[in-house]
Design an enzyme around this catalytic site. Structure first.
Site, PDB file in Angstrom:
ATOM      1  N   SER A 175     -24.155 -16.317  84.239  1.00 12.97           N
ATOM      2  CA  SER A 175     -24.043 -17.515  83.407  1.00 12.97           C
ATOM      3  C   SER A 175     -22.784 -18.335  83.657  1.00 12.97           C
ATOM      4  CB  SER A 175     -24.148 -17.140  81.928  1.00 12.97           C
ATOM      5  OG  SER A 175     -23.226 -16.126  81.599  1.00 12.97           O
ATOM      6  N   HIS A 203     -30.975 -17.749  82.302  1.00 13.41           N
ATOM      7  CA  HIS A 203     -30.781 -18.991  83.055  1.00 13.41           C
ATOM      8  C   HIS A 203     -31.805 -19.202  84.170  1.00 13.41           C
ATOM      9  CE1 HIS A 203     -27.088 -20.099  81.028  1.00 13.41           C
ATOM     10  NE2 HIS A 203     -26.797 -18.811  81.032  1.00 13.41           N
ATOM     11  N   LYS A 235     -32.706 -22.417  76.394  1.00 21.30           N
ATOM     12  CA  LYS A 235     -32.122 -23.050  77.579  1.00 21.30           C
ATOM     13  C   LYS A 235     -33.182 -23.937  78.240  1.00 21.30           C
ATOM     14  CE  LYS A 235     -28.391 -19.898  77.453  1.00 21.30           C
ATOM     15  NZ  LYS A 235     -27.975 -18.525  77.497  1.00 21.30           N
TER      16      LYS A 235
HETATM   17  C1  PLP Z   1     -27.293 -17.618  76.540  1.00 19.09           C
HETATM   18  C2  PLP Z   1     -27.402 -16.225  77.018  1.00 19.09           C
HETATM   19  C3  PLP Z   1     -27.771 -15.186  76.156  1.00 19.09           C
HETATM   20  C4  PLP Z   1     -27.897 -15.380  74.667  1.00 19.09           C
HETATM   21  O1  PLP Z   1     -29.042 -16.091  74.317  1.00 19.09           O
HETATM   22  P1  PLP Z   1     -29.071 -16.892  72.920  1.00 19.09           P
HETATM   23  O2  PLP Z   1     -30.506 -17.146  72.682  1.00 19.09           O
HETATM   24  O3  PLP Z   1     -28.247 -18.107  73.121  1.00 19.09           O
HETATM   25  O4  PLP Z   1     -28.467 -15.964  71.895  1.00 19.09           O
HETATM   26  C5  PLP Z   1     -27.969 -13.934  76.697  1.00 19.09           C
HETATM   27  N1  PLP Z   1     -27.780 -13.699  78.017  1.00 19.09           N
HETATM   28  C6  PLP Z   1     -27.380 -14.666  78.860  1.00 19.09           C
HETATM   29  C7  PLP Z   1     -27.179 -14.335  80.300  1.00 19.09           C
HETATM   30  C8  PLP Z   1     -27.171 -15.959  78.390  1.00 19.09           C
HETATM   31  O5  PLP Z   1     -26.741 -16.909  79.211  1.00 19.09           O
END
Ligand code: PLP
Length: 383
Positions: A175, A203, A235
Site C-alpha cells: 500500500s 489495492h 478503494k
Molecule cells: C486499506 C487497507 C486495508 C483496510 O481496509 P479498510 O476497509 O479501509 O479498513 C487493509 N489492507 C490493506 C493492504 C489496505 O490498503
C-alpha cells in the site's frame, strides 16, 4: 494521564498527524479547507464513488432498508442485499463463498485471530498493512516477519519448523510502495513447506487482472493456490467494507469465530446494494481500467523524463521518495498551494528516512490534471 510531552515530541519530529476538512467532492475535484484542488491521494482508482448508478442504488437501498442495518449479521442484520453481494463476490473471485466484513481492518484482524492458535506460526512481510500485523499479534501465534518480498528470507524462515501450522500472509499490492508480491513463488514455497497462504488484495481488487478480479487473476492463481483472499470495497469499488473469500469451510469457521464479524453491526444494506452495482460496473465499464493503466504509464514516463524520484511501481500507487519527514510535509504543503492534494507518508507508516509523497492515480484524472501535477511536483521538489 498526561500526553503533552509525547505530543510535543511528535510535533518536533515532524510526525504530528492532523486532518484536513473536505467541504465537497466531485472527484477528482475537491474543496478542502476552503481551497479548490485536484485530489491525488484517494484510492477511488476507477472513480466509481461518484457514479450516478452507484449513488442511485444507494438511495434506493435506503428507501427499502433504511439508513442502518440495526444489528450484527448473526442477530438480525443480515439482509438479502448482503447475501446477494456475498454471492456475487464469490462468483467474481472464482471462489466457493465470500463473507462480508464492515471494514478491511476488521476483516484482517478477525480472520487472523480466528484461524490461528498459539500453537501455530504466522509469517508476514515486513511491509504488510498494519491490520495484518495487528491481526497476527492479536492471534498469539508465533509471529515472524520476513524482509520485504525476499523469497530467500521467507524460505529460511519456512525451513525452521518451529510450530505445527504455518500461515504466510502478504499484501498483494503493497500500500505504501505500489509493488506486487511475487505470489507465484510464494505459492510454490507454501506447497513445498505445507504452509497456507493468505493475500490481502485491498489495492488490486477491481483494478488488476483481465476482468478486474485482482492480483490473483493477474497471476492466474486459484483458490487451491491461495486459499484465503481478502479484498476491500472502499478503494477501487468506490463504496465501503470488505470481504474474505475461499472455501465453504473457511467461511463457516469465520462465521463461528471471527470476533470482528460476530460482535459488530452489519454494514448498511443500502451500502451493499450500491456495492453490487459498482461491482457490475467494474466488470462492464472496462474503459475505466484501461484509462487507469494509460494514466499510470503516462505519469511514470513523464516523471522519469523530468528526473522526479518515482519509485519502482507499476500500479496506481506512485510514491516519490523524499527522505525526511519534514521535507515531505513541506513539499506536500507547496503542492496544496499550487492546487494539488498529495499526501506525505511518514514514519511509522514507512521506515525512518523513507518519507515520501504518495501520488495515487485514478481513471478519471484528465491528462491536463496529470501534467499540472507534474509541473507542480518539479517546482515544489526542486525549490
Ligand atoms: C486499506 C487497507 C486495508 C483496510 O481496509 P479498510 O476497509 O479501509 O479498513 C487493509 N489492507 C490493506 C493492504 C489496505 O490498503
Amino acid at each position: 494521564m498526561d500526553f503533552s510531552e509525547e505530543l510535543k515530541r511528535l510535533e518536533q519530529q515532524g510526525l504530528y498527524r492532523s486532518r484536513r476538512v473536505i467541504e465537497e467532492t466531485q472527484f477528482p475535484k475537491i474543496v478542502v479547507d476552503g481551497r479548490k484542488v485536484i485530489n491525488f491521494c484517494s484510492n477511488d482508482y476507477l472513480g466509481l464513488s461518484q457514479h450516478p448508478s452507484v449513488k442511485q442504488a444507494f438511495i434506493e437501498g435506503v428507501e427499502r432498508y433504511g439508513a442502518g442495518s440495526g444489528s450484527a449479521h448473526l442477530i438480525c442484520g443480515h439482509s438479502q442485499a448482503h447475501h446477494a453481494l456475498e454471492e456475487e463476490l464469490a462468483d467474481f473471485t472464482g471462489r466457493d463463498r465470500a463473507l462480508l466484513f464492515s471494514t478491511g481492518f476488521m476483516a484482517n484482524i478477525g480472520t487472523l485471530s480466528a484461524l490461528l492458535k498459539p500453537a501455530d506460526r504466522v509469517l508476514e512481510d515486513r511491509l504488510n498493512h498494519a491490520s495484518l500485523l495487528d491481526g497476527g499479534l492479536l492471534s498469539r501465534a508465533k509471529f515472524r516477519r520476513y524482509q520485504h518480498n525476499d523469497m530467500s528470507d521467507l524460505k529460511n524462515k519456512l525451513s525452521l519448523k518451529e510450530q505445527e501450522n504455518t500461515l504466510i500472509v502478504s499484501d498483494g499490492v503493497f500500500s505504501m510502495d505500489g509493488d506486487l508480491a511475487p505470489l507465484p513463488d510464494m505459492v510454490r514455497l507454501a506447497r513445498q513447506y505445507k504452509a497456507t497462504l493468505m493475500v490481502d488484495d485491498a489495492h488490486g481488487f477491481g483494478v488488476l487482472g483481465g476482468t478486474g478480479a485482482g492480483v490473483l487473476e493477474h497471476y492466474g492463481l486459484k483458490q487451491q493456490d491461495v486459499p484465503i483472499l481478502m479484498g476491500t470495497l472502499g478503494k477501487a469499488v468506490g463504496t465501503f467494507g470488505a470481504f474474505v473469500a475461499g472455501s465453504e469451510q473457511l467461511i463457516e469457521i469465520l462465521i463461528q469465530k471471527a470476533r470482528s464479524y460476530i460482535y459488530t453491526t452489519a454494514m448498511p444494506a443500502a451500502l451493499a446494494e450500491a456495492t453490487r452495482v459498482s461491482l457490475r460496473l467494474v466488470q462492464t465499464e472496462t474503459w475505466r481500467r484501461e484509462q487507469l493503466m494509460h494514466n499510470i504509464q503516462s505519469f511514470r514516463f513523464k516523471a522519469e523524463q523530468r528526473g522526479l524520484p518515482v519509485m519502482a511501481s507499476g500500479t496506481a500507487i506512485q510514491p516519490l521518495l523524499i527522505g525526511s519527514a519534514e521535507q515531505a510535509m513541506t513539499v506536500s504543503q507547496k503542492l496544496m498551494e499550487k492546487g494539488f492534494w498529495v499526501s506525505a507518508i511518514r514514519p511509522p507508516t514507512v521506515p525512518k528516512g523513507q518519507a515520501r509523497l504518495r501520488v495515487t492515480l485514478s481513471a478519471v484524472h484528465q491528462p491536463e490534471q496529470i501534467d499540472g501535477l507534474l509541473d507542480a511536483l518539479e517546482k515544489s521538489i526542486n525549490d
